[in-house]
Design an enzyme around this catalytic site. Structure first.
Site, PDB file in Angstrom:
ATOM      1  N   ARG A 118      44.349  61.233  34.305  1.00 16.57           N
ATOM      2  CA  ARG A 118      45.040  60.537  33.509  1.00 16.57           C
ATOM      3  C   ARG A 118      46.231  59.543  34.143  1.00 16.57           C
ATOM      4  NH1 ARG A 118      43.583  64.943  29.977  1.00 16.57           N
ATOM      5  NH2 ARG A 118      41.945  64.300  28.660  1.00 16.57           N
ATOM      6  N   LYS A 140      47.149  44.866  37.731  1.00 13.20           N
ATOM      7  CA  LYS A 140      45.933  44.275  37.545  1.00 13.20           C
ATOM      8  C   LYS A 140      45.036  45.389  38.529  1.00 13.20           C
ATOM      9  CE  LYS A 140      45.117  40.016  35.227  1.00 13.20           C
ATOM     10  NZ  LYS A 140      44.447  38.860  35.208  1.00 13.20           N
ATOM     11  N   GLU A 182      45.273  31.165  46.737  1.00 16.99           N
ATOM     12  CA  GLU A 182      46.183  31.794  45.504  1.00 16.99           C
ATOM     13  C   GLU A 182      47.438  31.101  45.863  1.00 16.99           C
ATOM     14  OE1 GLU A 182      45.263  33.457  43.336  1.00 16.99           O
ATOM     15  OE2 GLU A 182      43.380  34.533  43.630  1.00 16.99           O
ATOM     16  N   LYS A 224      54.942  35.298  40.545  1.00 19.09           N
ATOM     17  CA  LYS A 224      54.100  36.328  39.664  1.00 19.09           C
ATOM     18  C   LYS A 224      55.120  37.239  38.998  1.00 19.09           C
ATOM     19  CE  LYS A 224      49.896  38.745  39.999  1.00 19.09           C
ATOM     20  NZ  LYS A 224      48.779  38.882  40.530  1.00 19.09           N
ATOM     21  N   GLU A 234      48.636  40.209  29.774  1.00 16.77           N
ATOM     22  CA  GLU A 234      47.883  39.103  29.466  1.00 16.77           C
ATOM     23  C   GLU A 234      47.598  38.756  28.447  1.00 16.77           C
ATOM     24  OE1 GLU A 234      43.804  37.330  31.587  1.00 16.77           O
ATOM     25  OE2 GLU A 234      45.222  38.118  33.422  1.00 16.77           O
ATOM     26  N   ARG A 238      50.478  34.959  31.041  1.00 21.15           N
ATOM     27  CA  ARG A 238      50.122  35.406  32.487  1.00 21.15           C
ATOM     28  C   ARG A 238      48.579  34.909  32.504  1.00 21.15           C
ATOM     29  NH1 ARG A 238      49.737  41.680  34.762  1.00 21.15           N
ATOM     30  NH2 ARG A 238      48.774  41.219  36.525  1.00 21.15           N
ATOM     31  N   ASN A 242      45.126  32.633  35.827  1.00 21.70           N
ATOM     32  CA  ASN A 242      43.820  32.819  36.238  1.00 21.70           C
ATOM     33  C   ASN A 242      43.212  31.200  36.464  1.00 21.70           C
ATOM     34  OD1 ASN A 242      42.960  35.558  35.990  1.00 21.70           O
ATOM     35  ND2 ASN A 242      43.698  35.139  33.780  1.00 21.70           N
ATOM     36  N   HIS A 245      40.184  30.776  38.417  1.00 29.30           N
ATOM     37  CA  HIS A 245      39.354  31.844  38.407  1.00 29.30           C
ATOM     38  C   HIS A 245      37.971  31.918  37.402  1.00 29.30           C
ATOM     39  CE1 HIS A 245      42.591  33.078  40.784  1.00 29.30           C
ATOM     40  NE2 HIS A 245      42.336  34.270  40.759  1.00 29.30           N
ATOM     41  N   HIS A 249      34.955  33.094  39.641  1.00 27.86           N
ATOM     42  CA  HIS A 249      34.236  34.514  39.516  1.00 27.86           C
ATOM     43  C   HIS A 249      32.962  33.887  39.192  1.00 27.86           C
ATOM     44  CE1 HIS A 249      38.216  36.689  38.091  1.00 27.86           C
ATOM     45  NE2 HIS A 249      38.124  36.462  39.228  1.00 27.86           N
ATOM     46  N   HIS A 262      36.855  35.455  47.579  1.00 26.33           N
ATOM     47  CA  HIS A 262      37.436  35.235  46.535  1.00 26.33           C
ATOM     48  C   HIS A 262      38.060  33.916  46.533  1.00 26.33           C
ATOM     49  CE1 HIS A 262      39.357  36.022  42.598  1.00 26.33           C
ATOM     50  NE2 HIS A 262      40.530  36.050  43.340  1.00 26.33           N
TER      51      HIS A 262
END
Length: 354
Positions: A118, A140, A182, A224, A234, A238, A242, A245, A249, A262
């Site tokens: 956990r 993330k 990026e 960032k 997000e 935030r 993206n 993206h 993606h 990527h």
């Protein structure tokens, strides 16, 4: 002293950016509370830096997990492999994971840390441009699924981010350029002055000038950190990170993870998002040309794969995490240095730009 600090209250952590940090005898140990350490890396990075990092832990119990290289390895199967290793080697809640590598290693290690018993501590030690300026900062963590990228994961912050810019000297040129997508993203979405600085420093960046790279990484990490501090999970601003993206993606999922890097997919995604903005009269054509020119300067693709149809893109984009109420949401630039979230993109407009 850390270069930067990401302010998240009790979950705050330092970001160190400098050359020679892998030689620092105390830096790593300062962020480890127990005597058990597991370093997760890959077959490319391990021969370069694994032994150097391990020597920092004299009188510690240190083991390692070495995964194959590539985006396809950010999988549930490798997540299970990490879990099994930690259990078999009797790691406890006072163990610390160290993610030594690029974005794939950082993401899967962070997710493993979030889930094992956990939640245990982990440290990000990014070794690529992409991971240093983006994925190592902000918490993330995730693995991929054949139906979607980063769909299985958690928001889970590291104890520290340690960026030794000397690690970039071993980076293949294609990987370096992919990371620059990026970097360019930060200029387009919210920092016009940084975009201009990038335009003026292309040559210095490409030859790996240490002072230039250090400044570049610091600016990206600060940008960032500022955004994440205001929106950790997000729920709002935030999502602007993206930019590119949503399309990117879709390209990665359709082409197969790793066939397009990527950053290459994000670069094309930013061009497509900019074309969306031009079509909607939100962005000047001259600014689209500047965006394309800067992306092209680092030999990044400007066109979507010939084999992908509008329907292919839409099928993947319907699973995008930004969508609300079944509506596709896109990040679009309204000027270089400004961007916004839009959910009024019609299928006709998508068809036109794709």
């Amino acid at each position: 002293m850390p270069t930067l600090n990401l302010d998240l209250g009790q979950r705050s952590y330092p970001i160190y950016i400098d050359s020679g940090l892998f030689d620092n005898e105390t830096l790593f140990k300062n962020h480890i509370r127990g005597k058990r350490v597991c370093i997760v890396t890959n077959t490319i990075v391990a021969p370069l830096y694994l032994d150097k990092i391990k020597t920092k832990f004299v009188n510690y119990d240190v083991d390692e997990i070495i995964l194959p290289d590539g985006e396809a390895e950010k999988s549930l199967a490798n997540f299970e492999l990490i879990m099994s290793h930690l259990l078999a080697n009797e790691h406890g809640r006072d163990s610390t994971l160290i993610a030594l590598g690029g974005g794939v290693i950082g993401d899967i290690t962070g997710f493993a840390a979030a889930c094992y018993q956990r939640g245990i501590d982990f440290i990000q030690v990014p070794t690529t441009v992409l991971s240093q300026v983006d994925s190592s900062v902000g918490g993330k963590t995730a693995v991929n699924h054949p139906l979607g990228k980063n769909m299985i994961g958690a928001f889970y912050q590291p104890k520290a981010v340690i960026i030794d810019i000397n690690s970039l000297t071993s980076l293949p040129i294609r990987e370096f350029n992919a990371g620059m997508a990026e970097v360019i993203k930060y200029g387009i979405l919210g920092d016009y002055d940084f975009f201009v600085w990038l335009e003026n420093n292309i040559a210095s960046i490409k030859v790996g000038d240490q002072k230039t790279l250090t400044k570049m990484i610091e600016i990206c990490c600060q940008c960032k950190a500022n955004i994440v501090a205001n929106d950790e999970t997000e729920a709002g601003v935030r999502a602007l990170l993206n930019l590119g993206h949503t399309f990117g993606h879709a390209i990665e999922a359709e082409q197969g993870y790793g066939n397009w890097l990527h950053g290459e997919a994000v670069a094309t995604g930013m061009v497509l998002a900019s074309k969306l903005a031009v079509t909607m009269n939100l962005l000047e054509v001259s600014e689209l040309c500047r965006i394309e020119s800067l992306i092209n300067a680092f030999d990044l693709p400007l066109q979507a794969p010939d084999t992908m149809t509008c329907e292919d893109f839409t099928r993947h984009m319907r699973r995008d995490k930004k969508n609300i109420g079944g509506k596709l949401r896109f990040i679009v630039p309204t000027a270089i240095g400004k961007s916004e979230i839009r959910d009024d993109i019609t299928q006709e407009i998508l068809q036109q730009i794709l």
